[in-house]
Design a protein around this motif. Sequence first.
Motif, PDB file in Angstrom:
ATOM      1  N   ASN A 181      36.702  53.846  21.750  1.00  0.00           N
ATOM      2  CA  ASN A 181      36.663  53.125  20.477  1.00  0.00           C
ATOM      3  C   ASN A 181      37.352  51.752  20.544  1.00  0.00           C
ATOM      4  O   ASN A 181      37.912  51.276  19.561  1.00  0.00           O
ATOM      5  N   THR A 182      37.323  51.158  21.710  1.00  0.00           N
ATOM      6  CA  THR A 182      37.763  49.761  21.839  1.00  0.00           C
ATOM      7  C   THR A 182      36.589  48.950  22.378  1.00  0.00           C
ATOM      8  O   THR A 182      35.598  49.509  22.861  1.00  0.00           O
ATOM      9  N   THR A 183      36.715  47.660  22.289  1.00  0.00           N
ATOM     10  CA  THR A 183      35.624  46.792  22.736  1.00  0.00           C
ATOM     11  C   THR A 183      36.180  45.623  23.537  1.00  0.00           C
ATOM     12  O   THR A 183      37.323  45.210  23.334  1.00  0.00           O
ATOM     13  N   ASP A 184      35.379  45.136  24.455  1.00  0.00           N
ATOM     14  CA  ASP A 184      35.675  43.888  25.143  1.00  0.00           C
ATOM     15  C   ASP A 184      34.814  42.809  24.501  1.00  0.00           C
ATOM     16  O   ASP A 184      33.600  42.981  24.320  1.00  0.00           O
ATOM     17  N   PHE A 185      35.422  41.688  24.163  1.00  0.00           N
ATOM     18  CA  PHE A 185      34.746  40.628  23.418  1.00  0.00           C
ATOM     19  C   PHE A 185      34.823  39.343  24.239  1.00  0.00           C
ATOM     20  O   PHE A 185      35.914  38.867  24.564  1.00  0.00           O
ATOM     21  N   THR A 186      33.652  38.780  24.601  1.00  0.00           N
ATOM     22  CA  THR A 186      33.589  37.587  25.448  1.00  0.00           C
ATOM     23  C   THR A 186      32.779  36.501  24.759  1.00  0.00           C
ATOM     24  O   THR A 186      31.749  36.779  24.149  1.00  0.00           O
ATOM     25  N   ASP A 223      29.730  29.149  21.648  1.00  0.00           N
ATOM     26  CA  ASP A 223      28.335  29.186  22.081  1.00  0.00           C
ATOM     27  C   ASP A 223      27.853  30.633  22.234  1.00  0.00           C
ATOM     28  O   ASP A 223      27.476  31.268  21.272  1.00  0.00           O
ATOM     29  N   MET A 224      27.937  31.162  23.436  1.00  0.00           N
ATOM     30  CA  MET A 224      27.418  32.511  23.690  1.00  0.00           C
ATOM     31  C   MET A 224      28.476  33.566  23.403  1.00  0.00           C
ATOM     32  O   MET A 224      29.663  33.346  23.626  1.00  0.00           O
ATOM     33  N   ILE A 225      28.034  34.737  22.899  1.00  0.00           N
ATOM     34  CA  ILE A 225      28.942  35.831  22.548  1.00  0.00           C
ATOM     35  C   ILE A 225      28.381  37.142  23.082  1.00  0.00           C
ATOM     36  O   ILE A 225      27.191  37.419  22.940  1.00  0.00           O
ATOM     37  N   VAL A 226      29.258  37.931  23.706  1.00  0.00           N
ATOM     38  CA  VAL A 226      28.887  39.269  24.182  1.00  0.00           C
ATOM     39  C   VAL A 226      29.974  40.249  23.755  1.00  0.00           C
ATOM     40  O   VAL A 226      31.167  39.968  23.927  1.00  0.00           O
ATOM     41  N   GLN A 227      29.568  41.391  23.204  1.00  0.00           N
ATOM     42  CA  GLN A 227      30.523  42.425  22.809  1.00  0.00           C
ATOM     43  C   GLN A 227      30.070  43.763  23.377  1.00  0.00           C
ATOM     44  O   GLN A 227      28.910  44.155  23.213  1.00  0.00           O
ATOM     45  N   ASN A 228      30.975  44.447  24.042  1.00  0.00           N
ATOM     46  CA  ASN A 228      30.680  45.764  24.599  1.00  0.00           C
ATOM     47  C   ASN A 228      31.648  46.794  24.031  1.00  0.00           C
ATOM     48  O   ASN A 228      32.855  46.554  23.973  1.00  0.00           O
TER      49      ASN A 228
END
Length: 409
Positions: A302-307, A292-297
């Motif tokens: 140079n790394t990311t948190d992906f939810t 459903d919902m996606i958030v990327q920071n």
Amino acid sequence: MALIVQKFGGTSVGTPEKIQRVAEKIAQFSAAGDDVVVVVSAMSGETNRLLALAKEITTKPIAREMDVMVATGEQVTIALLAMALNRIGVPAVSFTGAQVPILTDSEHGKARILSINESSVRAQLQAGKVVVVAGFQGVDEKGDITTLGRGGSDTTAVALAAALRADECHIYTDVDGVYTTDPRVVPQAQRLERITFEEMLEMASLGSKILQLRSVEFAGKYNVPLRVLHSFQEGPGTLITTDDEDSMEQPIISGIAFNRDEAKLTIRGVPDRPGVAFKILGPISAANIDIDMIVQNVAQDNTTDFTFTVGNLDYDKALEILQATAKDIGAGEVAGTTSIAKVSIVGVGMRSHPGVASSMFEALAKENINIQMISTSEIKVSVVVEEKYVELAVRALHTAFGLDASRKV
């Protein structure tokens, strides 16, 4: 004189007494000169009884045989209702999905309607009869019985209404219409006299249980006016139709939906490079899990948190897949929770009124409710909050957008 397709669900036809009451309601339309086609579900509890019988035989039944079996539930109902109508002097005839015929693909248990030959139904209507059709079922090109899956009777009704070019399709339920939100959560919730296909589609997809998503999609595609009514109470119900652009009183927000069937997963320390989103979500989608919902920071290193969010029932499977993915791509920890809920505001009026999202966030902030994720579209804003705050959030938003006061749409 109008052509009306009516649909009655399992609770409405759950006993012989209720079937007789339904017949009396149908008789009123017939007496007024309307042509009536009725779609019915199996009697309440009957499908579960049949499924239990199958489990006593095998834990892995063949899908084709399951369809043959469960389709009999609706067959009983159409015969009983036709008997009840004829008994009170209303000529009626019953049709299974195969007798109409409603042609589907061969995906047993979740078939999709390909076409409907309405000539036999029209012939019976011209002969002055009420036509009672089994919902939830059809037939494929090989002549095999198929079933349409969840919400199949609603879809049958809407599809017949489209094929017959009916004036309206009436969906009878245990509520008297579509409300601004669940009255069990907000006692001040108001019944809507009118709502657009777009809004109802969003409401259905976001947690409203009044109508099945597939039926609303079908109605919108073929422009079939839907009316949600109470099975045994008089009233105008709620009309679901095209957007009335000329309406001077179109509200900004028409309704508030919420869904507790949500889970959130986060993978941290993901290398920020092209294709990484596919490497994370690809295996989830391949496992037939809806995202459903996606958030990327993106962080400074140079790394990311992906939810992202999935349904509660898919949480354990998705977590296991995500943990394997984290090892494959050299990411950090994987975390998750099922203690969340999604709350959404919906309204076509948002298109012409800026600041709706900020008003939503302000109302939640006043109640000290933290927003974990945000998703927007042209006519909706959704937020993820802790599950324990969902009812407070719904009540606060219902008041903030002026939905507590009685009004007409």
